[in-house]
Design a protein around this motif. Structure first.
Motif, PDB file in Angstrom:
ATOM      1  N   GLU A 537       0.802  -1.221   0.000  1.00 49.02           N
ATOM      2  CA  GLU A 537       0.000   0.000   0.000  1.00 49.02           C
ATOM      3  C   GLU A 537       0.834   1.269   0.000  1.00 49.02           C
ATOM      4  O   GLU A 537       0.657   2.143  -0.869  1.00 49.02           O
ATOM      5  N   LYS A 538       1.725   1.405   0.939  1.00 51.81           N
ATOM      6  CA  LYS A 538       2.472   2.662   1.052  1.00 51.81           C
ATOM      7  C   LYS A 538       3.337   2.900  -0.174  1.00 51.81           C
ATOM      8  O   LYS A 538       3.350   4.003  -0.744  1.00 51.81           O
ATOM      9  N   GLU A 539       4.031   1.859  -0.610  1.00 57.31           N
ATOM     10  CA  GLU A 539       4.925   1.991  -1.770  1.00 57.31           C
ATOM     11  C   GLU A 539       4.151   2.312  -3.039  1.00 57.31           C
ATOM     12  O   GLU A 539       4.512   3.222  -3.796  1.00 57.31           O
ATOM     13  N   GLU A 540       3.064   1.573  -3.262  1.00 55.38           N
ATOM     14  CA  GLU A 540       2.325   1.749  -4.516  1.00 55.38           C
ATOM     15  C   GLU A 540       1.555   3.063  -4.539  1.00 55.38           C
ATOM     16  O   GLU A 540       1.566   3.787  -5.545  1.00 55.38           O
ATOM     17  N   THR A 541       0.863   3.404  -3.438  1.00 56.36           N
ATOM     18  CA  THR A 541       0.085   4.642  -3.448  1.00 56.36           C
ATOM     19  C   THR A 541       0.986   5.876  -3.506  1.00 56.36           C
ATOM     20  O   THR A 541       0.591   6.906  -4.070  1.00 56.36           O
ATOM     21  N   SER A 542       2.184   5.778  -2.945  1.00 59.52           N
ATOM     22  CA  SER A 542       3.132   6.901  -3.053  1.00 59.52           C
ATOM     23  C   SER A 542       3.529   7.117  -4.505  1.00 59.52           C
ATOM     24  O   SER A 542       3.627   8.264  -4.973  1.00 59.52           O
ATOM     25  N   LYS A 543       3.771   6.033  -5.214  1.00 57.81           N
ATOM     26  CA  LYS A 543       4.110   6.127  -6.638  1.00 57.81           C
ATOM     27  C   LYS A 543       2.946   6.735  -7.421  1.00 57.81           C
ATOM     28  O   LYS A 543       3.127   7.613  -8.275  1.00 57.81           O
ATOM     29  N   TRP A 544       1.716   6.262  -7.138  1.00 55.29           N
ATOM     30  CA  TRP A 544       0.551   6.777  -7.846  1.00 55.29           C
ATOM     31  C   TRP A 544       0.381   8.272  -7.599  1.00 55.29           C
ATOM     32  O   TRP A 544       0.092   9.040  -8.514  1.00 55.29           O
ATOM     33  N   ALA A 545       0.566   8.692  -6.345  1.00 55.71           N
ATOM     34  CA  ALA A 545       0.416  10.111  -6.010  1.00 55.71           C
ATOM     35  C   ALA A 545       1.448  10.957  -6.741  1.00 55.71           C
ATOM     36  O   ALA A 545       1.155  12.087  -7.182  1.00 55.71           O
ATOM     37  N   ASP A 546       2.664  10.427  -6.898  1.00 58.37           N
ATOM     38  CA  ASP A 546       3.720  11.163  -7.602  1.00 58.37           C
ATOM     39  C   ASP A 546       3.361  11.342  -9.076  1.00 58.37           C
ATOM     40  O   ASP A 546       3.578  12.407  -9.660  1.00 58.37           O
ATOM     41  N   ILE A 547       2.779  10.290  -9.679  1.00 56.02           N
ATOM     42  CA  ILE A 547       2.366  10.380 -11.089  1.00 56.02           C
ATOM     43  C   ILE A 547       1.253  11.405 -11.244  1.00 56.02           C
ATOM     44  O   ILE A 547       1.259  12.215 -12.178  1.00 56.02           O
ATOM     45  N   VAL A 548       0.285  11.374 -10.325  1.00 49.43           N
ATOM     46  CA  VAL A 548      -0.822  12.329 -10.389  1.00 49.43           C
ATOM     47  C   VAL A 548      -0.295  13.769 -10.329  1.00 49.43           C
ATOM     48  O   VAL A 548      -0.737  14.648 -11.073  1.00 49.43           O
ATOM     49  N   GLU A 549       0.669  13.995  -9.469  1.00 49.77           N
ATOM     50  CA  GLU A 549       1.200  15.341  -9.281  1.00 49.77           C
ATOM     51  C   GLU A 549       2.025  15.809 -10.474  1.00 49.77           C
ATOM     52  O   GLU A 549       2.018  17.002 -10.823  1.00 49.77           O
ATOM     53  N   LYS A 550       2.707  14.871 -11.156  1.00 49.35           N
ATOM     54  CA  LYS A 550       3.714  15.269 -12.151  1.00 49.35           C
ATOM     55  C   LYS A 550       3.393  14.808 -13.575  1.00 49.35           C
ATOM     56  O   LYS A 550       4.278  14.785 -14.422  1.00 49.35           O
ATOM     57  N   MET A 551       2.141  14.449 -13.856  1.00 44.72           N
ATOM     58  CA  MET A 551       1.782  14.030 -15.212  1.00 44.72           C
ATOM     59  C   MET A 551       1.816  15.222 -16.162  1.00 44.72           C
ATOM     60  O   MET A 551       1.430  16.333 -15.815  1.00 44.72           O
TER      61      MET A 551
END
Length: 761
Positions: A537-551
């Motif tokens: 959870e922590k690893e994957e959702t952190s990655k997803w949040a980074d993509i959302v912020e920097k797409m």
């Protein structure tokens, strides 16, 4: 565009027989009941241009993929809903001269589809080659009360002779698909039987081994009395069984043939019992008789129309159009079987293989949410959940891992079966449509438990795919998405399709919200899901949040519009009005190379995203993008006009909204795209409903409440529609006098009408 069908509020009417229009009419006048369907082929023999088609839901064949150059990841097959055994045949000959409308002189021809009752009627007078003349009146329906039963009432009258007529009534499984490779036939005989008055053929599909039992039984009457046939010859050959016999006829006296059919599939019956059960269903239908069967069938249609009818006063063409679309949708999918889905042609033709596309989630789901009980739309979502393991396999074939899921562009059983690389590998926005459908269903129904039951697993699989599909661009200092095809298929293999990037980031964000919700409300269930999908959870959702912020999202600062893809402005920006009429439709007149290099848009792309997520954008942003893209859109996808109707309505572009409404509502009736002969555009028909309800009616759900912001097209006097929402039924009527809303059933409900709260009780 063709305009040969008469305008009528409840009927589709063709007067006069034009062989050049016959295949179009075969599509338009098709009938079905959710389990089976039938193109409007003639009962009698026809040697002219025709596309014979009977179809059974869920029965398909994996035709070998044919490509010039094989690429890793290609599906092994292209699935096809098969042209199934035919049950309608009633062949007539007089002294060796066949009743064949391609060879006879045809007068007083009329074909009518009564949409109130799902009854297809055809009448004509035909003069045979020897001068003998017959009048025929046939009526046919596929029972909505029993999805395995069809019935025909076929009446004929000799007009200038008496004598003997030879009749052949049969079941024929020796059929072929129009698009089969090398004219291969897909059915093999299992068994057949025939006796006086009845016949049955059990056939199985090659490779998939579905069994279909097709049985027929008939009765003949004159003046209400049963005609006893002295001698019936049993006709049997491979995959064919029937009766051939002669009867005496008198000039001016009507003879009626009642033919009943039972069509059973091994999807619903044991193979070893299917013949016996088909005969049982057939005998029950025969015992009821045509009139009682039809009465039961018509009552189901009466109930269906109470649920989903839209009325339009003052514009018969528009009224006919919307009812035709609702009729076809309703007879194609009933929601009773979660194994079934909605093919782009339904039971009206074979194009696109009859398989499931993203059309279901993006276009059909809203229609069933608004017009049917909740389980119908829920079953559409459960269908995709059942295919999650296959979606993960599809992604693995393309190199993705760790539970990433790529739902297929085209499927029958969850496995990808589409063989065009620019679609199969690149039109990945379909994944986002499935994620959005979960959100849309929950937003509409309030059924948040669906996330715990099914939805979260699907969202996690899709989000893992998006996280692996993007890559970091050091040049842009952003995440990018390379080598994709957006909804506009007139651009292939582009970088950073705005719509794809947007729906990907939205999915990643929504999945994080779904995880939080399920953890909060269904803690133990979340632990089970996390364990099953091996969620970090922590690893994957952190990655997803980074993509959302920097797409990265391509944008033109000069025009202040989102760019369809990185290099869109390199094209010569023309308008559809610059095209010559002889160039349309482009996909039938231009080379693919020329289309790809042009600016012309097949269907809504950027505007598709703005439609789905309209609350994310200001009205001025919507206006700028609409004004930029719509003039370049040729609407050569049936899915395109409805999106533009909804946005044009929001922007107050009443004339444009009405123009495009007519295009979507009458797309098949008027053959706008010159392709109705291949079958009707069933999934896009849901867009016609959305055009009225979401477009003209301004309906949307926001923070759990229904909102309406309706307007009246200048061409109409009034319109009304009915909405099912969270165990309530709301009726909305719009006229020049104003808007009335009524709660027809359910608990009191607060709605928002033109930005003002209104309590319905």
């Amino acid at each position: 565009m063709k305009d040969y069908l008469k305008h009528h509020e409840w009927e589709i009417i063709e007067e006069g027989f034009d062989p050049h229009l016959n295949k179009i009419s075969e599509s338009v006048f098709s009938i079905g009941n959710g389990r089976m369907g039938q193109r409007a082929n003639f009962e009698e023999e026809y040697s002219g241009d025709t596309l014979k088609g009977s179809y059974v839901a869920g029965v398909y064949y994996p035709d070998k993929t044919r490509v010039g150059w094989w690429k890793n990841g290609y599906p092994e097959y292209f699935a096809k809903v098969l042209n199934a055994p035919s049950w309608i045949g009633i062949h007539i000959s007089v002294d060796g001269h066949k009743l064949d409308l391609a060879k006879c002189k045809v007068e007083d021809f009329k074909r009518v589809l009564d949409m109130r009752t799902g009854l297809l009627t055809r009448s004509f007078a035909a003069t045979l080659s020897d001068g003998k003349k017959l009048r025929v009146l046939s009526k046919r329906f596929c029972s909505m009360a029993n999805g395995e039963v069809g019935a025909i009432r076929y009446a004929f009258t000799p007009l200038n002779f008496s004598g003997k007529i030879t009749l052949s009534l049969y079941v024929d499984a020796d059929v072929v698909n129009k698009d089969s490779n090398y004219d291969e036939k897909f059915w093999e005989e299992v068994s057949k039987e025939a006796s006086p008055g009845r016949a049955l053929v059990v056939a199985q599909t090659k490779k998939t081994f579905f069994h279909v039992a097709t049985a027929m039984k008939f009765q003949i009457t004159t003046h209400g009395k049963i005609v006893t046939v002295d001698r019936i010859n049993i006709e049997q050959r491979e995959k064919f069984a029937g009766n051939v016999f002669q009867i005496d006829v008198e000039e001016g006296k009507e003879t009626i043939i009642y033919k009943y059919a039972a069509v059973l599939s091994s999807e619903n019956h044991p193979k070893e019992k299917i013949a016996a059960q088909a005969n049982h269903v057939l005998d029950d239908a025969f015992a009821k008789g045509f009139d009682k069967l039809f009465d039961e069938h018509a009552k189901v249609w009466e109930h269906k129309w109470e649920e989903c009818d839209i009325t339009i006063e003052g514009d018969i063409a528009a009224q006919q159009g919307i009812r035709f679309n609702i009729f076809q949708l309703t007879q194609t999918y009933t929601g009773e079987d979660e194994r079934l889905n909605i093919g782009p042609k339904g039971f009206t033709g074979e194009k696109y293989g009859g398989s499931t596309y993203w059309d279901t989630e993006a276009y059909c789901l809203p229609f069933y949410l608004g017009t049917s009980e909740q389980k119908v739309s829920r079953n559409l979502l459960v269908y995709r959940h059942k295919h999650l393991a296959r979606a993960i396999e599809n992604a693995q074939k393309l190199g993705f891992k760790d539970g990433a899921a790529l739902y297929p562009m085209v499927t029958m059983n969850g496995e990808e079966c589409h063989n065009e690389w620019e679609i199969t590998f690149e039109e990945i926005h379909r994944n986002g449509a499935i994620a959005f459908a979960i959100f849309d269903y929950i937003r509409y129904t309030g059924d948040e438990d669906y996330l715990a039951d099914h939805g979260l697993e699907v969202l996690i699989g899709i989000s893992r795919f998006w996280a692996q599909r993007v890559n970091w661009s050091a040049d842009k200092n952003k995440y990018v998405m390379l080598g994709v095809t957006g909804p506009n298929e007139y651009e292939n293999n582009v970088n950073n399709n705005w719509y794809t990037n947007y729906i990907a980031t939205w999915t990643l964000k929504y999945t994080q919200e779904a995880i939080s919700l399920v953890k909060k409300k269904h803690g133990k269930r979340f632990e089970v899901i996390a364990d099953v999908v091996r969620l970090k959870e922590k690893e994957e959702t952190s990655k997803w949040a980074d993509i959302v912020e920097k797409m990265y999202f391509p944008h033109d600062p000069k025009r202040d519009v989102y760019l369809q893809q990185d290099n869109f402005l390199d094209k010569e920006l023309l308008r559809v009005s610059d095209l010559k009429q002889e160039d349309r439709p482009l996909n039938q007149k231009w080379s693919w190379d020329r289309i790809l290099r042009s600016c012309f848009i097949k269907q809504a792309d950027v505007l598709q995203g703005i439609y789905l997520f309209e609350d994310d954008f200001s009205i001025e942003t919507i206006r700028k993008n609409f004004d930029f893209y719509e003039p370049m859109t040729v609407h050569e996808s049936s899915l395109s006009p409805c999106v533009h109707v909804i946005l044009a309505s929001k922007l107050g572009y009443k004339a444009k909204a009405y123009e495009l409404y007519l295009r979507t509502a009458r797309l098949d009736l008027d053959d706008y795209n010159n392709d109705t002969e291949d079958g009707c555009h069933i999934t896009s028909m849901a867009g016609t409903w959305m055009s009225v309800v979401k477009g003209f009616g301004g309906m949307k759900v926001k923070e759990g409440k229904l909102h309406f912001n309706p307007f009246m097209p200048d061409q109409w006097k009034s319109y009304s529609f009915r909405i099912e929402f969270r165990n309530r039924v709301i009726k909305v009527k719009v006229s020049n006098e104003g808007v009335t809303t009524k709660l027809e059933s359910g608990e009191p409900l607060e709605i928002v009408l033109k930005d003002e709260a209104v309590m319905l009780s």
